[in-house]
Write a protein that holds these residues in place. Sequence first.
Motif, PDB file in Angstrom:
ATOM      1  N   ASP A 326       5.632   1.299  17.048  1.00 45.25           N
ATOM      2  CA  ASP A 326       5.110   2.372  18.328  1.00 45.25           C
ATOM      3  C   ASP A 326       6.265   3.272  18.272  1.00 45.25           C
ATOM      4  O   ASP A 326       7.416   3.115  18.036  1.00 45.25           O
ATOM      5  N   GLY A 327       5.950   4.749  18.352  1.00 39.93           N
ATOM      6  CA  GLY A 327       7.045   5.603  18.430  1.00 39.93           C
ATOM      7  C   GLY A 327       7.535   6.108  17.033  1.00 39.93           C
ATOM      8  O   GLY A 327       8.121   7.139  16.771  1.00 39.93           O
ATOM      9  N   ARG A 328       6.915   5.451  16.004  1.00 40.15           N
ATOM     10  CA  ARG A 328       7.202   5.731  14.854  1.00 40.15           C
ATOM     11  C   ARG A 328       5.982   6.856  14.431  1.00 40.15           C
ATOM     12  O   ARG A 328       5.003   6.476  14.263  1.00 40.15           O
ATOM     13  N   ASP A 329       6.437   7.894  13.499  1.00 39.50           N
ATOM     14  CA  ASP A 329       5.574   8.802  12.992  1.00 39.50           C
ATOM     15  C   ASP A 329       5.408   8.744  11.468  1.00 39.50           C
ATOM     16  O   ASP A 329       6.074   9.569  10.822  1.00 39.50           O
ATOM     17  N   PRO A 330       4.598   7.825  10.878  1.00 44.25           N
ATOM     18  CA  PRO A 330       4.877   7.771   9.564  1.00 44.25           C
ATOM     19  C   PRO A 330       4.433   9.020   8.553  1.00 44.25           C
ATOM     20  O   PRO A 330       3.219   9.538   8.887  1.00 44.25           O
ATOM     21  N   LEU A 331       5.135   9.322   7.703  1.00 48.96           N
ATOM     22  CA  LEU A 331       4.757  10.475   6.802  1.00 48.96           C
ATOM     23  C   LEU A 331       3.931   9.595   5.695  1.00 48.96           C
ATOM     24  O   LEU A 331       2.952  10.106   4.988  1.00 48.96           O
ATOM     25  N   GLY A 332       4.541   8.306   5.421  1.00 50.02           N
ATOM     26  CA  GLY A 332       3.825   7.522   4.413  1.00 50.02           C
ATOM     27  C   GLY A 332       4.679   6.446   3.882  1.00 50.02           C
ATOM     28  O   GLY A 332       5.697   6.370   4.342  1.00 50.02           O
ATOM     29  N   MET A 333       4.320   5.702   2.899  1.00 49.70           N
ATOM     30  CA  MET A 333       5.175   4.706   2.218  1.00 49.70           C
ATOM     31  C   MET A 333       4.863   4.534   0.729  1.00 49.70           C
ATOM     32  O   MET A 333       3.730   4.829   0.133  1.00 49.70           O
ATOM     33  N   PHE A 334       5.855   4.113   0.016  1.00 45.53           N
ATOM     34  CA  PHE A 334       5.842   3.719  -1.482  1.00 45.53           C
ATOM     35  C   PHE A 334       5.699   2.125  -1.259  1.00 45.53           C
ATOM     36  O   PHE A 334       6.298   1.387  -0.643  1.00 45.53           O
ATOM     37  N   LEU A 335       4.735   1.636  -2.212  1.00 45.84           N
ATOM     38  CA  LEU A 335       4.656   0.119  -2.256  1.00 45.84           C
ATOM     39  C   LEU A 335       4.761  -0.138  -3.646  1.00 45.84           C
ATOM     40  O   LEU A 335       3.435   0.529  -4.561  1.00 45.84           O
ATOM     41  N   ALA A 336       5.411  -1.135  -4.135  1.00 48.98           N
ATOM     42  CA  ALA A 336       5.118  -1.441  -5.640  1.00 48.98           C
ATOM     43  C   ALA A 336       3.968  -2.349  -5.942  1.00 48.98           C
ATOM     44  O   ALA A 336       3.862  -3.188  -4.860  1.00 48.98           O
ATOM     45  N   GLU A 337       3.422  -2.288  -6.797  1.00 46.68           N
ATOM     46  CA  GLU A 337       2.098  -3.185  -7.201  1.00 46.68           C
ATOM     47  C   GLU A 337       2.226  -4.423  -6.833  1.00 46.68           C
ATOM     48  O   GLU A 337       1.313  -5.393  -5.866  1.00 46.68           O
ATOM     49  N   SER A 338       3.410  -5.008  -7.107  1.00 49.36           N
ATOM     50  CA  SER A 338       3.688  -6.793  -6.870  1.00 49.36           C
ATOM     51  C   SER A 338       4.123  -7.002  -5.430  1.00 49.36           C
ATOM     52  O   SER A 338       4.362  -7.981  -4.892  1.00 49.36           O
ATOM     53  N   GLY A 339       4.199  -5.715  -4.760  1.00 44.18           N
ATOM     54  CA  GLY A 339       4.751  -5.785  -3.125  1.00 44.18           C
ATOM     55  C   GLY A 339       6.037  -6.512  -2.970  1.00 44.18           C
ATOM     56  O   GLY A 339       6.619  -6.780  -1.889  1.00 44.18           O
ATOM     57  N   ARG A 340       6.623  -6.241  -4.139  1.00 46.19           N
ATOM     58  CA  ARG A 340       8.238  -6.768  -3.791  1.00 46.19           C
ATOM     59  C   ARG A 340       9.265  -5.495  -3.629  1.00 46.19           C
ATOM     60  O   ARG A 340      10.570  -5.721  -3.612  1.00 46.19           O
ATOM     61  N   ALA A 341       8.748  -4.258  -3.538  1.00 42.01           N
ATOM     62  CA  ALA A 341       9.606  -3.122  -3.116  1.00 42.01           C
ATOM     63  C   ALA A 341       8.731  -2.111  -2.208  1.00 42.01           C
ATOM     64  O   ALA A 341       7.558  -1.977  -2.702  1.00 42.01           O
ATOM     65  N   ALA A 342       9.576  -1.773  -1.234  1.00 42.14           N
ATOM     66  CA  ALA A 342       8.787  -0.519  -0.574  1.00 42.14           C
ATOM     67  C   ALA A 342       9.698   0.340   0.159  1.00 42.14           C
ATOM     68  O   ALA A 342      10.955   0.021   0.229  1.00 42.14           O
ATOM     69  N   ALA A 343       9.089   1.521   0.583  1.00 43.87           N
ATOM     70  CA  ALA A 343       9.946   2.323   1.480  1.00 43.87           C
ATOM     71  C   ALA A 343       8.854   3.239   2.240  1.00 43.87           C
ATOM     72  O   ALA A 343       8.007   3.603   2.047  1.00 43.87           O
ATOM     73  N   LEU A 344       9.808   2.941   3.740  1.00 42.23           N
ATOM     74  CA  LEU A 344       8.664   3.729   4.540  1.00 42.23           C
ATOM     75  C   LEU A 344       9.428   4.994   5.045  1.00 42.23           C
ATOM     76  O   LEU A 344      10.616   5.060   5.339  1.00 42.23           O
ATOM     77  N   ILE A 345       8.638   6.098   5.109  1.00 47.13           N
ATOM     78  CA  ILE A 345       9.227   7.375   5.329  1.00 47.13           C
ATOM     79  C   ILE A 345       8.402   7.952   6.590  1.00 47.13           C
ATOM     80  O   ILE A 345       7.201   7.998   6.807  1.00 47.13           O
ATOM     81  N   LEU A 346       9.287   8.533   7.462  1.00 44.31           N
ATOM     82  CA  LEU A 346       8.689   9.061   8.629  1.00 44.31           C
ATOM     83  C   LEU A 346       8.859  10.477   8.535  1.00 44.31           C
ATOM     84  O   LEU A 346       9.719  11.194   7.844  1.00 44.31           O
TER      85      LEU A 346
END
Length: 445
Positions: A326-346
């Motif tokens: 709540d209160g976060r305004d996601p610009l988007g996210m990167f997600l690795a195929e295996s789900g073992r790496a991710a980055a959330l960008i606001l």
Amino acid sequence: MNDVRPLVQSTVVELLGQLGSSREARQYLEQFSRVNESRFAVIKVGGGILADQLDELVAALAFLHRLGLYPIVLHGAGRQLDDALADAGIETRKHDGLRVTTEDVMAVARPVIYRENARLVDALERHGVRARGLLHGVFECDFADRETLGLVGRVQSVDLDAIRGAVSAGALPVVACLGESRAGQVMNINADIATRELVWAIRPYKIIFLTPTGGLLDEDGRVISAISLTHDFQTLIAQDWLHSGMQLKLEQIRDMLEPLSPSASVSITSAAKLTRELFTHTGAGTLVRKGERIEWFDAIPDDRREAFETLLETSFDRRLRPDWLDGRDPLGMFLAESGRAAALILTGCDGVPYLDKIVVTPEARGEGLGAALWQALRAKCPTMYWRARANNPIAPWYFQQADTCDRRAGWVVYTIGIESPDQRARLVDDASARDSGWVEGASGA
Ligand code: ARG
């Protein structure tokens, strides 16, 4: 399997702990033991290693054998052969990188290859490691090009019986790069081609090249730690510092991995570093994998949210508040195929992307997934900012990546691509005042 093995294993796991953490070591030991015994690894050893690093090689192989792992050793004898041919006054001729093998050359080569094979087998046995030399019966060949190459074999089929037989008898198979025609004519097989054919037949979990340099080198002569073919191949191949031998090697590795499962990987390392390479996340050498895609999503996809939260919580060993988004305004996210790496960008202050969360499992870091994620991030966000605690283990690395860093309210705020000092001040204020989303909110990125 006999009764002493668990005992031996626990001792060895302890020993391995000295390399990194014993948890890491145990995890890899489990991974390597899970596949069928003869599918753990193919290790290619060049003649140079047999000449100069036999002791290190035997120690490393003995260690794996004690752990109950049976790598299949495939060896060349190029250097010994060059010397023997020179002694016999026979000129070494190559054609497209393949040794032209006349009958005279073969007459010199065969005993040299037998001798090198026996040297390794004997050294292993002296070390208490059961080993079996396999000089025939693995590669069935026909003539690659009888006119120009003479007795050079093109592999028609690979017979794994002798290899499997050795392994089930508790012996390490030590395979020479010789094959026969159906009629029994002995033929010389280029060691890289023999490796590829053996790998395709066995489909091992690990493919290991032992080299004197212990890895692929970058332009400053430093070992490149990890290469993801998906992300790095094109760029690497185009570098003018990558000399042709390495370029060829990389292309061969790409072709070799092509038909294998995505979990298979190639490690280029040295005999002395093999144990560290195999049993730690960071390794010691160059790890080459097919690599996985890193996808961009314009929002956190509903069906990925829970997995993302679990990844964050287990990696940082903290709990997220149920309302953390709540209160976060996601610009988007990167997600690795295996789900073992991710980055959330606001969408941050002034619309500049704010890197809110970045997470890579330790094991995936060893594979170079962290670097690949960062690359994707940089390509997507020429400007961005983020924060971390000063004692964050990654802080020195952030410091290297960032253009600026400022301390504010217990945080270090990093920016990239921000020219204006006023804007930078606003971003620093904004970042240091943000909600972490963690329960208690005392620390974390
Ligand atoms: N121990 C793991 C493996 O053998 C990871 C090795 C990582 N090595 C590296 N050079 N980055 O697959």
